[in-house]
Design a protein around this motif. Structure first.
Motif, PDB file in Angstrom:
ATOM      1  N   MET A   1      27.779  36.457  44.491  1.00 41.75           N
ATOM      2  CA  MET A   1      27.297  35.186  43.969  1.00 41.75           C
ATOM      3  C   MET A   1      27.088  34.207  45.117  1.00 41.75           C
ATOM      4  SD  MET A   1      27.148  36.035  40.871  1.00 41.75           S
ATOM      5  CE  MET A   1      26.611  34.452  40.235  1.00 41.75           C
ATOM      6  N   GLY A   2      26.404  33.117  44.827  1.00 43.73           N
ATOM      7  CA  GLY A   2      26.125  32.132  45.864  1.00 43.73           C
ATOM      8  C   GLY A   2      27.077  30.967  45.808  1.00 43.73           C
ATOM      9  N   ASP A   3      26.490  29.762  45.579  1.00 38.72           N
ATOM     10  CA  ASP A   3      27.305  28.551  45.571  1.00 38.72           C
ATOM     11  C   ASP A   3      28.137  28.408  44.305  1.00 38.72           C
ATOM     12  OD1 ASP A   3      26.176  27.905  48.019  1.00 38.72           O
ATOM     13  OD2 ASP A   3      24.487  26.856  47.092  1.00 38.72           O
ATOM     14  N   ILE A   4      27.733  29.074  43.247  1.00 38.13           N
ATOM     15  CA  ILE A   4      28.433  28.968  41.968  1.00 38.13           C
ATOM     16  C   ILE A   4      29.764  29.704  42.020  1.00 38.13           C
ATOM     17  CG2 ILE A   4      28.370  29.696  39.549  1.00 38.13           C
ATOM     18  CD1 ILE A   4      26.548  27.394  40.017  1.00 38.13           C
ATOM     19  N   ARG A   5      30.797  29.092  41.457  1.00 40.37           N
ATOM     20  CA  ARG A   5      32.086  29.776  41.277  1.00 40.37           C
ATOM     21  C   ARG A   5      32.078  30.358  39.864  1.00 40.37           C
ATOM     22  NH1 ARG A   5      37.231  26.616  42.433  1.00 40.37           N
ATOM     23  NH2 ARG A   5      36.345  25.183  40.905  1.00 40.37           N
ATOM     24  N   LEU A   6      31.686  31.606  39.760  1.00 41.30           N
ATOM     25  CA  LEU A   6      31.571  32.261  38.470  1.00 41.30           C
ATOM     26  C   LEU A   6      32.943  32.386  37.811  1.00 41.30           C
ATOM     27  CD1 LEU A   6      29.806  33.767  36.414  1.00 41.30           C
ATOM     28  CD2 LEU A   6      30.208  35.855  37.740  1.00 41.30           C
ATOM     29  N   GLY A   7      32.984  32.008  36.531  1.00 40.59           N
ATOM     30  CA  GLY A   7      34.239  32.104  35.795  1.00 40.59           C
ATOM     31  C   GLY A   7      35.192  30.958  36.051  1.00 40.59           C
ATOM     32  N   GLY A 117      48.278  39.485  20.585  1.00 35.58           N
ATOM     33  CA  GLY A 117      48.145  38.728  21.818  1.00 35.58           C
ATOM     34  C   GLY A 117      48.747  39.488  22.990  1.00 35.58           C
ATOM     35  N   TYR A 118      48.174  39.303  24.173  1.00 33.40           N
ATOM     36  CA  TYR A 118      48.623  40.013  25.374  1.00 33.40           C
ATOM     37  C   TYR A 118      48.524  39.094  26.597  1.00 33.40           C
ATOM     38  CZ  TYR A 118      47.642  44.013  22.326  1.00 33.40           C
ATOM     39  OH  TYR A 118      47.617  44.894  21.273  1.00 33.40           O
ATOM     40  N   ILE A 119      49.437  39.313  27.544  1.00 30.49           N
ATOM     41  CA  ILE A 119      49.340  38.638  28.836  1.00 30.49           C
ATOM     42  C   ILE A 119      48.329  39.414  29.676  1.00 30.49           C
ATOM     43  CG2 ILE A 119      50.533  38.024  30.972  1.00 30.49           C
ATOM     44  CD1 ILE A 119      51.455  36.299  28.726  1.00 30.49           C
ATOM     45  N   VAL A 120      47.333  38.710  30.198  1.00 36.92           N
ATOM     46  CA  VAL A 120      46.300  39.357  31.003  1.00 36.92           C
ATOM     47  C   VAL A 120      45.995  38.513  32.238  1.00 36.92           C
ATOM     48  CG1 VAL A 120      45.201  40.507  29.035  1.00 36.92           C
ATOM     49  CG2 VAL A 120      44.423  38.216  29.725  1.00 36.92           C
ATOM     50  N   HIS A 121      45.311  39.135  33.189  1.00 34.14           N
ATOM     51  CA  HIS A 121      44.794  38.422  34.363  1.00 34.14           C
ATOM     52  C   HIS A 121      43.281  38.453  34.299  1.00 34.14           C
ATOM     53  CE1 HIS A 121      43.452  37.972  38.575  1.00 34.14           C
ATOM     54  NE2 HIS A 121      44.414  37.085  38.615  1.00 34.14           N
ATOM     55  N   ILE A 122      42.652  37.302  34.540  1.00 34.08           N
ATOM     56  CA  ILE A 122      41.198  37.203  34.498  1.00 34.08           C
ATOM     57  C   ILE A 122      40.662  37.276  35.926  1.00 34.08           C
ATOM     58  CG2 ILE A 122      39.225  35.763  33.878  1.00 34.08           C
ATOM     59  CD1 ILE A 122      42.519  35.290  32.102  1.00 34.08           C
ATOM     60  N   HIS A 123      39.660  38.115  36.134  1.00 35.53           N
ATOM     61  CA  HIS A 123      39.141  38.318  37.482  1.00 35.53           C
ATOM     62  C   HIS A 123      37.686  38.781  37.422  1.00 35.53           C
ATOM     63  CE1 HIS A 123      40.619  42.222  36.061  1.00 35.53           C
ATOM     64  NE2 HIS A 123      39.641  42.755  36.785  1.00 35.53           N
ATOM     65  N   LEU A 124      37.044  38.831  38.589  1.00 42.67           N
ATOM     66  CA  LEU A 124      35.702  39.391  38.702  1.00 42.67           C
ATOM     67  C   LEU A 124      35.832  40.855  39.088  1.00 42.67           C
ATOM     68  CD1 LEU A 124      33.764  36.583  40.641  1.00 42.67           C
ATOM     69  CD2 LEU A 124      33.799  37.012  38.175  1.00 42.67           C
ATOM     70  N   ASP A 125      35.215  41.726  38.322  1.00 44.93           N
ATOM     71  CA  ASP A 125      35.252  43.148  38.643  1.00 44.93           C
ATOM     72  C   ASP A 125      34.536  43.381  39.975  1.00 44.93           C
ATOM     73  OD1 ASP A 125      35.666  46.019  37.760  1.00 44.93           O
ATOM     74  OD2 ASP A 125      33.495  45.976  38.059  1.00 44.93           O
ATOM     75  N   GLU A 126      35.205  44.072  40.882  1.00 45.72           N
ATOM     76  CA  GLU A 126      34.664  44.233  42.231  1.00 45.72           C
ATOM     77  C   GLU A 126      33.410  45.097  42.270  1.00 45.72           C
ATOM     78  OE1 GLU A 126      37.664  47.917  43.483  1.00 45.72           O
ATOM     79  OE2 GLU A 126      37.798  45.988  44.511  1.00 45.72           O
ATOM     80  N   HIS A 127      33.154  45.869  41.242  1.00 43.58           N
ATOM     81  CA  HIS A 127      31.978  46.734  41.220  1.00 43.58           C
ATOM     82  C   HIS A 127      30.801  46.080  40.494  1.00 43.58           C
ATOM     83  CE1 HIS A 127      34.407  49.892  42.925  1.00 43.58           C
ATOM     84  NE2 HIS A 127      35.253  49.835  41.905  1.00 43.58           N
ATOM     85  N   SER A 128      31.046  45.569  39.294  1.00 36.78           N
ATOM     86  CA  SER A 128      29.959  44.997  38.490  1.00 36.78           C
ATOM     87  C   SER A 128      29.799  43.494  38.676  1.00 36.78           C
ATOM     88  CB  SER A 128      30.210  45.287  37.010  1.00 36.78           C
ATOM     89  OG  SER A 128      31.365  44.584  36.546  1.00 36.78           O
ATOM     90  N   HIS A 129      30.841  42.828  39.263  1.00 37.64           N
ATOM     91  CA  HIS A 129      30.870  41.373  39.439  1.00 37.64           C
ATOM     92  C   HIS A 129      30.846  40.642  38.092  1.00 37.64           C
ATOM     93  CE1 HIS A 129      30.497  41.786  43.750  1.00 37.64           C
ATOM     94  NE2 HIS A 129      29.449  42.573  43.583  1.00 37.64           N
ATOM     95  N   ARG A 130      31.235  41.342  37.033  1.00 35.02           N
ATOM     96  CA  ARG A 130      31.365  40.709  35.729  1.00 35.02           C
ATOM     97  C   ARG A 130      32.775  40.145  35.572  1.00 35.02           C
ATOM     98  NH1 ARG A 130      28.788  45.604  32.067  1.00 35.02           N
ATOM     99  NH2 ARG A 130      26.631  45.445  32.821  1.00 35.02           N
ATOM    100  N   ILE A 131      32.880  39.144  34.694  1.00 33.98           N
ATOM    101  CA  ILE A 131      34.189  38.572  34.392  1.00 33.98           C
ATOM    102  C   ILE A 131      34.878  39.489  33.395  1.00 33.98           C
ATOM    103  CG2 ILE A 131      35.445  36.566  33.533  1.00 33.98           C
ATOM    104  CD1 ILE A 131      32.870  34.929  34.070  1.00 33.98           C
TER     105      ILE A 131
END
Length: 283
Positions: A1-7, A117-131
């Motif tokens: 991504m560029g200047d945008i902070r995705l997610g 409900g579950y405890i999760v971590h939100i991140h950008l997938d290193e392969h697809s760059h999807r949230i």
């Protein structure tokens, strides 16, 4: 991504208005980002040429889209989220946005169930760059040595019950433990609250407690108790023989802190201790 902070939240300039929303300046790399009319909250005013705080994520077509809604969590956060629906690829969590948050099967410790409900971590997938999110939160906790001193105040997210107490996530970064002996009120997975550092062990493990340590806690609560008596007719039915649960329900402190504060105020001749409670001393 560029200047945008995705997610995450971004501050972007409104470029132009169109029938279906507004376009925001996403920078040289990302170009213009659409803010659809349906993503603008009623209390938000949009003015062309001015900056606006918005959350940027991907729509169903994997295009950048902005919203003035505030999600329950952002990329980099640990959070307690509920499953909205499941399909053959994984689970989808409700995080407060139009598009639900994906948890593929490979990121689930156990098969997630709709409504749970579950405890999760939100991140950008290193392969697809999807949230996306992962229930395998251990891999996202920091390996750095925690920079805390005894008594430091921290924010915790209650993670899971263990034989020793409750595992928690400290300041959205470190694993910590509240021992059963330090838990004097009901705690559940997903609760967020303030805690205090009891110790940081040589191996980096963090022990916590729910109240301040030492005389600072007593001094703080002594003032609180005195104010409570002055605002409630000068007396309280709670005393040193009252159940710990009743003390916590009214004051939010342990019986130990409550009794020490009683002793402090009594020694200063500010209260009288009676068989059926306490009252302000005659001045």
């Amino acid at each position: 991504m560029g200047d945008i902070r995705l997610g995450r939240k971004n501050v972007l300039t409104v470029v132009k208005k169109v029938d279906f929303g507004y376009y925001l300046d996403g920078g040289v790399v990302d170009g213009e980002v659409l803010l659809p009319n349906g993503e603008i909250m009623d209390d938000v005013e949009i003015v062309v040429g001015e900056e606006i705080e918005c959350f940027v994520y991907l729509d169903t077509e994997e295009r950048l889209v902005a919203t003035t809604r505030t999600p329950l969590a952002q990329v980099g956060d640990f959070a307690f989220l509920h499953v909205a629906w499941v399909n053959n690829f994984g689970a989808f969590l409700d995080w407060g946005l139009m598009k639900d948050l994906f948890v593929p099967f490979r990121e689930q410790k156990m098969k997630m169930q709709k409504g749970n409900g579950y405890i999760v971590h939100i991140h950008l997938d290193e392969h697809s760059h999807r949230i996306m999110a992962s229930a395998k939160v251990e891999r996202y906790l920091s390996d750095n040595y925690p920079p805390y001193n005894i008594g430091d105040e921290v924010e915790i997210l209650v993670w899971q019950k263990t034989e020793l107490g409750m595992k928690v996530i400290v300041d959205n970064k470190f694993a910590g433990l509240l021992y059963d002996s330090q838990i004097f009120r009901s705690l559940h997975t997903g609760d967020r609250t303030v805690a205090y550092i009891s110790q940081v062990r040589p191996d980096g493990k963090i022990d916590l407690r729910l109240q301040r340590i030492g005389m600072k806690a007593v001094a703080d609560f002594s003032d609180t108790l005195l104010s409570h008596l002055k605002m409630n007719g000068g007396s309280s039915p709670l005393g040193d023989k009252s159940p710990a649960e009743e003390i916590y329900a009214l004051f939010g402190v342990s019986k130990k802190v409550f009794k020490k504060a009683l002793g402090d105020l009594y020694r200063r001749r500010l209260i009288e201790i009676l068989p059926d409670g306490i009252r302000l001393a005659a001045q």
